[in-house]
Write a protein that holds these residues in place. Structure first.
Motif, PDB file in Angstrom:
ATOM      1  N   LEU A 109       0.828  -1.210   0.000  1.00 27.55           N
ATOM      2  CA  LEU A 109       0.000   0.000   0.000  1.00 27.55           C
ATOM      3  C   LEU A 109       0.861   1.258   0.000  1.00 27.55           C
ATOM      4  N   GLY A 110       1.950   1.221   0.766  1.00 30.37           N
ATOM      5  CA  GLY A 110       2.859   2.362   0.799  1.00 30.37           C
ATOM      6  C   GLY A 110       3.487   2.618  -0.554  1.00 30.37           C
ATOM      7  N   LYS A 111       3.882   1.559  -1.241  1.00 28.90           N
ATOM      8  CA  LYS A 111       4.462   1.713  -2.569  1.00 28.90           C
ATOM      9  C   LYS A 111       3.424   2.254  -3.543  1.00 28.90           C
ATOM     10  N   PHE A 112       2.235   1.713  -3.461  1.00 28.34           N
ATOM     11  CA  PHE A 112       1.166   2.138  -4.365  1.00 28.34           C
ATOM     12  C   PHE A 112       0.749   3.582  -4.098  1.00 28.34           C
ATOM     13  N   GLY A 113       0.599   3.929  -2.833  1.00 28.33           N
ATOM     14  CA  GLY A 113       0.080   5.247  -2.481  1.00 28.33           C
ATOM     15  C   GLY A 113       1.093   6.366  -2.456  1.00 28.33           C
ATOM     16  N   THR A 114       2.360   6.016  -2.483  1.00 28.49           N
ATOM     17  CA  THR A 114       3.391   7.040  -2.373  1.00 28.49           C
ATOM     18  C   THR A 114       4.236   7.050  -3.642  1.00 28.49           C
ATOM     19  N   GLU A 115       4.145   8.118  -4.374  1.00 30.02           N
ATOM     20  CA  GLU A 115       4.892   8.202  -5.633  1.00 30.02           C
ATOM     21  C   GLU A 115       6.335   8.633  -5.414  1.00 30.02           C
ATOM     22  N   ASN A 116       6.604   9.376  -4.341  1.00 25.91           N
ATOM     23  CA  ASN A 116       7.984   9.787  -4.071  1.00 25.91           C
ATOM     24  C   ASN A 116       8.195   9.969  -2.576  1.00 25.91           C
ATOM     25  N   ALA A 117       9.428  10.011  -2.197  1.00 31.00           N
ATOM     26  CA  ALA A 117       9.779  10.081  -0.770  1.00 31.00           C
ATOM     27  C   ALA A 117       9.295  11.373  -0.126  1.00 31.00           C
ATOM     28  N   GLU A 118       9.235  12.451  -0.880  1.00 31.20           N
ATOM     29  CA  GLU A 118       8.804  13.736  -0.316  1.00 31.20           C
ATOM     30  C   GLU A 118       7.361  13.658   0.171  1.00 31.20           C
ATOM     31  N   ASN A 119       6.493  13.059  -0.637  1.00 36.33           N
ATOM     32  CA  ASN A 119       5.097  12.905  -0.221  1.00 36.33           C
ATOM     33  C   ASN A 119       4.995  12.043   1.029  1.00 36.33           C
ATOM     34  N   MET A 120       5.829  11.006   1.104  1.00 38.02           N
ATOM     35  CA  MET A 120       5.780  10.124   2.266  1.00 38.02           C
ATOM     36  C   MET A 120       6.204  10.863   3.536  1.00 38.02           C
ATOM     37  N   LEU A 121       7.252  11.677   3.415  1.00 37.92           N
ATOM     38  CA  LEU A 121       7.721  12.423   4.587  1.00 37.92           C
ATOM     39  C   LEU A 121       6.684  13.438   5.044  1.00 37.92           C
ATOM     40  N   LEU A 122       5.994  14.061   4.076  1.00 40.20           N
ATOM     41  CA  LEU A 122       4.953  15.018   4.443  1.00 40.20           C
ATOM     42  C   LEU A 122       3.805  14.335   5.170  1.00 40.20           C
ATOM     43  N   GLY A 123       3.530  13.068   4.810  1.00 39.47           N
ATOM     44  CA  GLY A 123       2.434  12.336   5.444  1.00 39.47           C
ATOM     45  C   GLY A 123       2.847  11.611   6.711  1.00 39.47           C
ATOM     46  N   ALA A 124       4.146  11.644   7.050  1.00 36.86           N
ATOM     47  CA  ALA A 124       4.621  10.892   8.220  1.00 36.86           C
ATOM     48  C   ALA A 124       4.045  11.443   9.516  1.00 36.86           C
ATOM     49  N   ILE A 125       3.843  12.765   9.569  1.00 30.64           N
ATOM     50  CA  ILE A 125       3.230  13.352  10.756  1.00 30.64           C
ATOM     51  C   ILE A 125       1.792  13.689  10.384  1.00 30.64           C
ATOM     52  N   SER A 126       0.929  12.776  10.725  1.00 27.64           N
ATOM     53  CA  SER A 126      -0.494  12.924  10.407  1.00 27.64           C
ATOM     54  C   SER A 126      -1.286  12.585  11.657  1.00 27.64           C
ATOM     55  N   TRP A 127      -2.582  12.769  11.587  1.00 33.15           N
ATOM     56  CA  TRP A 127      -3.409  12.423  12.745  1.00 33.15           C
ATOM     57  C   TRP A 127      -3.339  10.933  13.012  1.00 33.15           C
ATOM     58  N   GLU A 128      -3.124  10.110  11.931  1.00 31.53           N
ATOM     59  CA  GLU A 128      -3.029   8.653  12.128  1.00 31.53           C
ATOM     60  C   GLU A 128      -1.777   8.297  12.923  1.00 31.53           C
ATOM     61  N   SER A 129      -0.625   8.905  12.546  1.00 30.28           N
ATOM     62  CA  SER A 129       0.615   8.569  13.254  1.00 30.28           C
ATOM     63  C   SER A 129       0.588   9.088  14.689  1.00 30.28           C
ATOM     64  N   ILE A 130       0.004  10.263  14.893  1.00 30.17           N
ATOM     65  CA  ILE A 130      -0.089  10.821  16.239  1.00 30.17           C
ATOM     66  C   ILE A 130      -1.042   9.994  17.100  1.00 30.17           C
ATOM     67  N   SER A 131      -2.181   9.579  16.518  1.00 29.39           N
ATOM     68  CA  SER A 131      -3.127   8.766  17.287  1.00 29.39           C
ATOM     69  C   SER A 131      -2.549   7.382  17.575  1.00 29.39           C
ATOM     70  N   SER A 132      -1.750   6.843  16.639  1.00 32.31           N
ATOM     71  CA  SER A 132      -1.101   5.548  16.867  1.00 32.31           C
ATOM     72  C   SER A 132      -0.112   5.641  18.031  1.00 32.31           C
ATOM     73  N   LEU A 133       0.669   6.727  18.060  1.00 34.94           N
ATOM     74  CA  LEU A 133       1.598   6.938  19.174  1.00 34.94           C
ATOM     75  C   LEU A 133       0.829   7.078  20.487  1.00 34.94           C
ATOM     76  N   GLY A 134      -0.266   7.869  20.458  1.00 37.19           N
ATOM     77  CA  GLY A 134      -1.089   8.045  21.658  1.00 37.19           C
ATOM     78  C   GLY A 134      -1.679   6.736  22.150  1.00 37.19           C
TER      79      GLY A 134
END
Length: 197
Positions: A141-166
């Protein structure tokens, strides 16, 4: 290059050897696969191997840390919880597989099993099944949904990652501050914040 795959192994290992909720190991796997254009199946295989080694080592060293920072009553409480888990045999294995399939941090599972002194071989096989399946899906899914590393880094801090940490911090807090013996034996919910030595 071979060292790119070594980075996958080391990254997954480091993400999963720490005793607190950290980003899931598949995030470093996806990142390195995209940046270096690595073979996705090799990344999954090597990444899962690194994760399993990290979790294995975590279960080995966490009892020593727990013995030094938590009072004996808290350690006995978590060991009692581990004993209940071992008694449930195959049901516990199914719970471990199901838990590993969910997008939840598995750190609390391994901290609890390490503190409870459950042998790693009781947890690792079921964890491997769930981890391999979930990481395969997530890396694809990550390969499919992410066309380049920049987009992935921008999405790394999202409500999903913050809620997962919480959620991970909440699960570890539940493990540490709930009186599990009282809850299981007497069906009485108690919190105990005096767990430190």
């Amino acid at each position: 290059m071979w060292w790119h795959y070594l980075l996958v192994f080391v990254g997954a290992f480091l993400f999963d050897v720490v005793p607190f909720p950290f980003p899931p190991a598949f995030t470093i796997m996806v990142f390195l696969q995209i940046v270096f254009g690595l073979n996705i199946w090799v990344v999954i295989t090597i990444g899962v191997a690194g994760s399993i080694l990290g979790r294995y080592i975590l279960t080995l060293y966490i009892p020593f840390i727990a013995g030094k920072i938590f009072n004996p009553a808290k350690n006995e409480d978590v060991q009692y919880l581990g004993g209940v888990m071992k008694k449930n045999g195959w049901k516990s294995q199914m719970v471990i597989i199901a838990y590993s399939l969910l997008p939840l941090p598995t750190t609390p599972l391994f901290v609890a099993s390490g503190m409870a002194k459950i042998k790693p071989l009781f947890i690792i096989p079921a964890f491997f099944v769930g981890k391999f399946i979930s990481d395969t899906i997530l890396v694809h899914l990550g390969k499919f949904g992410t066309e380049n590393a920049e987009n992935m880094l921008l999405g790394a801090i999202s409500w999903e990652s913050i809620s997962s940490l919480g959620l991970g911090l909440l699960l570890i807090s539940a493990l540490l501050f709930i009186d599990w013996r009282s809850l299981i034996q007497k069906k009485k919910f108690n919190l105990n914040f005096k767990i430190w030595k």
